[in-house]
Design a protein around this motif. Structure first.
Motif, PDB file in Angstrom:
ATOM      1  N   LEU A 285      -7.410  14.371  -0.247  1.00  0.00           N
ATOM      2  CA  LEU A 285      -6.846  14.233  -1.595  1.00  0.00           C
ATOM      3  C   LEU A 285      -6.022  12.957  -1.708  1.00  0.00           C
ATOM      4  O   LEU A 285      -6.126  12.236  -2.704  1.00  0.00           O
ATOM      5  CB  LEU A 285      -6.004  15.455  -1.966  1.00  0.00           C
ATOM      6  CG  LEU A 285      -5.342  15.424  -3.341  1.00  0.00           C
ATOM      7  CD1 LEU A 285      -6.365  15.228  -4.456  1.00  0.00           C
ATOM      8  CD2 LEU A 285      -4.532  16.688  -3.570  1.00  0.00           C
ATOM      9  N   GLU A 286      -5.241  12.668  -0.682  1.00  0.00           N
ATOM     10  CA  GLU A 286      -4.399  11.469  -0.715  1.00  0.00           C
ATOM     11  C   GLU A 286      -5.241  10.206  -0.870  1.00  0.00           C
ATOM     12  O   GLU A 286      -4.897   9.304  -1.630  1.00  0.00           O
ATOM     13  CB  GLU A 286      -3.526  11.381   0.543  1.00  0.00           C
ATOM     14  CG  GLU A 286      -2.478  12.461   0.624  1.00  0.00           C
ATOM     15  CD  GLU A 286      -3.018  13.760   1.235  1.00  0.00           C
ATOM     16  OE1 GLU A 286      -4.174  13.770   1.737  1.00  0.00           O
ATOM     17  OE2 GLU A 286      -2.313  14.769   1.196  1.00  0.00           O
ATOM     18  N   ALA A 287      -6.360  10.144  -0.147  1.00  0.00           N
ATOM     19  CA  ALA A 287      -7.241   8.975  -0.232  1.00  0.00           C
ATOM     20  C   ALA A 287      -7.855   8.852  -1.622  1.00  0.00           C
ATOM     21  O   ALA A 287      -7.954   7.750  -2.176  1.00  0.00           O
ATOM     22  CB  ALA A 287      -8.341   9.065   0.827  1.00  0.00           C
ATOM     23  N   LEU A 288      -8.240   9.972  -2.206  1.00  0.00           N
ATOM     24  CA  LEU A 288      -8.823   9.944  -3.552  1.00  0.00           C
ATOM     25  C   LEU A 288      -7.773   9.533  -4.587  1.00  0.00           C
ATOM     26  O   LEU A 288      -8.083   8.778  -5.515  1.00  0.00           O
ATOM     27  CB  LEU A 288      -9.406  11.313  -3.915  1.00  0.00           C
ATOM     28  CG  LEU A 288     -10.697  11.681  -3.191  1.00  0.00           C
ATOM     29  CD1 LEU A 288     -11.056  13.135  -3.477  1.00  0.00           C
ATOM     30  CD2 LEU A 288     -11.838  10.763  -3.578  1.00  0.00           C
ATOM     31  N   LEU A 289      -6.539  10.009  -4.426  1.00  0.00           N
ATOM     32  CA  LEU A 289      -5.471   9.628  -5.349  1.00  0.00           C
ATOM     33  C   LEU A 289      -5.170   8.135  -5.252  1.00  0.00           C
ATOM     34  O   LEU A 289      -4.932   7.475  -6.267  1.00  0.00           O
ATOM     35  CB  LEU A 289      -4.210  10.451  -5.080  1.00  0.00           C
ATOM     36  CG  LEU A 289      -4.314  11.936  -5.413  1.00  0.00           C
ATOM     37  CD1 LEU A 289      -3.072  12.672  -4.923  1.00  0.00           C
ATOM     38  CD2 LEU A 289      -4.544  12.161  -6.885  1.00  0.00           C
ATOM     39  N   PHE A 290      -5.215   7.601  -4.053  1.00  0.00           N
ATOM     40  CA  PHE A 290      -5.011   6.165  -3.847  1.00  0.00           C
ATOM     41  C   PHE A 290      -6.132   5.375  -4.531  1.00  0.00           C
ATOM     42  O   PHE A 290      -5.881   4.395  -5.233  1.00  0.00           O
ATOM     43  CB  PHE A 290      -4.975   5.871  -2.343  1.00  0.00           C
ATOM     44  CG  PHE A 290      -4.756   4.423  -2.021  1.00  0.00           C
ATOM     45  CD1 PHE A 290      -3.498   3.853  -2.125  1.00  0.00           C
ATOM     46  CD2 PHE A 290      -5.819   3.629  -1.611  1.00  0.00           C
ATOM     47  CE1 PHE A 290      -3.297   2.512  -1.825  1.00  0.00           C
ATOM     48  CE2 PHE A 290      -5.626   2.287  -1.310  1.00  0.00           C
ATOM     49  CZ  PHE A 290      -4.364   1.727  -1.419  1.00  0.00           C
ATOM     50  N   THR A 291      -7.367   5.821  -4.357  1.00  0.00           N
ATOM     51  CA  THR A 291      -8.521   5.168  -4.985  1.00  0.00           C
ATOM     52  C   THR A 291      -8.432   5.273  -6.497  1.00  0.00           C
ATOM     53  O   THR A 291      -8.719   4.308  -7.216  1.00  0.00           O
ATOM     54  CB  THR A 291      -9.833   5.788  -4.474  1.00  0.00           C
ATOM     55  OG1 THR A 291      -9.871   5.683  -3.053  1.00  0.00           O
ATOM     56  CG2 THR A 291     -11.046   5.093  -5.067  1.00  0.00           C
TER      57      THR A 291
ATOM     58  N   PRO B  35      -6.555  25.360  -7.137  1.00  0.00           N
ATOM     59  CA  PRO B  35      -6.734  25.157  -5.697  1.00  0.00           C
ATOM     60  C   PRO B  35      -6.959  23.670  -5.401  1.00  0.00           C
ATOM     61  O   PRO B  35      -7.502  22.939  -6.236  1.00  0.00           O
ATOM     62  CB  PRO B  35      -7.991  25.961  -5.372  1.00  0.00           C
ATOM     63  CG  PRO B  35      -8.148  26.928  -6.500  1.00  0.00           C
ATOM     64  CD  PRO B  35      -7.546  26.268  -7.701  1.00  0.00           C
ATOM     65  N   GLU B  36      -6.548  23.227  -4.232  1.00  0.00           N
ATOM     66  CA  GLU B  36      -6.665  21.817  -3.878  1.00  0.00           C
ATOM     67  C   GLU B  36      -8.098  21.309  -3.979  1.00  0.00           C
ATOM     68  O   GLU B  36      -8.330  20.200  -4.436  1.00  0.00           O
ATOM     69  CB  GLU B  36      -6.128  21.581  -2.464  1.00  0.00           C
ATOM     70  CG  GLU B  36      -6.124  20.120  -2.079  1.00  0.00           C
ATOM     71  CD  GLU B  36      -5.468  19.851  -0.733  1.00  0.00           C
ATOM     72  OE1 GLU B  36      -5.695  18.754  -0.209  1.00  0.00           O
ATOM     73  OE2 GLU B  36      -4.744  20.720  -0.233  1.00  0.00           O
ATOM     74  N   ILE B  37      -9.077  22.131  -3.599  1.00  0.00           N
ATOM     75  CA  ILE B  37     -10.471  21.686  -3.664  1.00  0.00           C
ATOM     76  C   ILE B  37     -10.888  21.407  -5.104  1.00  0.00           C
ATOM     77  O   ILE B  37     -11.683  20.503  -5.365  1.00  0.00           O
ATOM     78  CB  ILE B  37     -11.429  22.692  -2.971  1.00  0.00           C
ATOM     79  CG1 ILE B  37     -12.835  22.100  -2.817  1.00  0.00           C
ATOM     80  CG2 ILE B  37     -11.487  24.015  -3.732  1.00  0.00           C
ATOM     81  CD1 ILE B  37     -12.925  20.894  -1.928  1.00  0.00           C
ATOM     82  N   ASP B  38     -10.351  22.141  -6.068  1.00  0.00           N
ATOM     83  CA  ASP B  38     -10.661  21.888  -7.472  1.00  0.00           C
ATOM     84  C   ASP B  38     -10.066  20.559  -7.929  1.00  0.00           C
ATOM     85  O   ASP B  38     -10.697  19.812  -8.679  1.00  0.00           O
ATOM     86  CB  ASP B  38     -10.151  23.019  -8.358  1.00  0.00           C
ATOM     87  CG  ASP B  38     -10.919  24.314  -8.158  1.00  0.00           C
ATOM     88  OD1 ASP B  38     -12.008  24.283  -7.533  1.00  0.00           O
ATOM     89  OD2 ASP B  38     -10.441  25.360  -8.626  1.00  0.00           O
ATOM     90  N   VAL B  39      -8.867  20.252  -7.465  1.00  0.00           N
ATOM     91  CA  VAL B  39      -8.238  18.971  -7.800  1.00  0.00           C
ATOM     92  C   VAL B  39      -9.035  17.838  -7.163  1.00  0.00           C
ATOM     93  O   VAL B  39      -9.299  16.810  -7.806  1.00  0.00           O
ATOM     94  CB  VAL B  39      -6.762  18.933  -7.348  1.00  0.00           C
ATOM     95  CG1 VAL B  39      -6.138  17.585  -7.646  1.00  0.00           C
ATOM     96  CG2 VAL B  39      -5.968  20.054  -8.004  1.00  0.00           C
ATOM     97  N   ILE B  40      -9.448  18.011  -5.920  1.00  0.00           N
ATOM     98  CA  ILE B  40     -10.270  17.010  -5.243  1.00  0.00           C
ATOM     99  C   ILE B  40     -11.543  16.744  -6.045  1.00  0.00           C
ATOM    100  O   ILE B  40     -11.919  15.598  -6.284  1.00  0.00           O
ATOM    101  CB  ILE B  40     -10.606  17.454  -3.806  1.00  0.00           C
ATOM    102  CG1 ILE B  40      -9.349  17.363  -2.935  1.00  0.00           C
ATOM    103  CG2 ILE B  40     -11.750  16.632  -3.220  1.00  0.00           C
ATOM    104  CD1 ILE B  40      -9.495  17.985  -1.565  1.00  0.00           C
TER     105      ILE B  40
END
Length: 65
Positions: free
Chosen positions: A2-8, A26-31
């Motif tokens: 998630l952190e890498a996707l937020l950075f991108t 859930p975190e997977i939904d945010v991802i």
């Protein structure tokens, strides 16, 4: 991940992804939401929907195969 996707997301759109709009998900939904925004090249607009779970074998998910 998630952190890498937020950075991108920040680098692609010049703004932070609005995590506050995803409270309780859930975190997977945010991802999947962030990934969908990146793939479609459209920032989150409140009505962004996930077309498919890009990570069906993520830890913690039940496998339906």
């Amino acid at each position: 991940m998630l952190e890498a996707l937020l950075f991108t997301y920040y680098n692609q759109f010049g703004e932070e992804f609005p995590l506050d709009k995803c409270a309780g998900l859930p975190e997977i939904d945010v991802i999947n939401l962030v990934y969908e925004c990146l793939e479609s090249n459209q920032p989150y607009a409140g009505n962004t929907t996930v077309k498919e779970n890009r990570f069906p074998y993520a830890p913690g998910l039940k496998y339906n195969g």
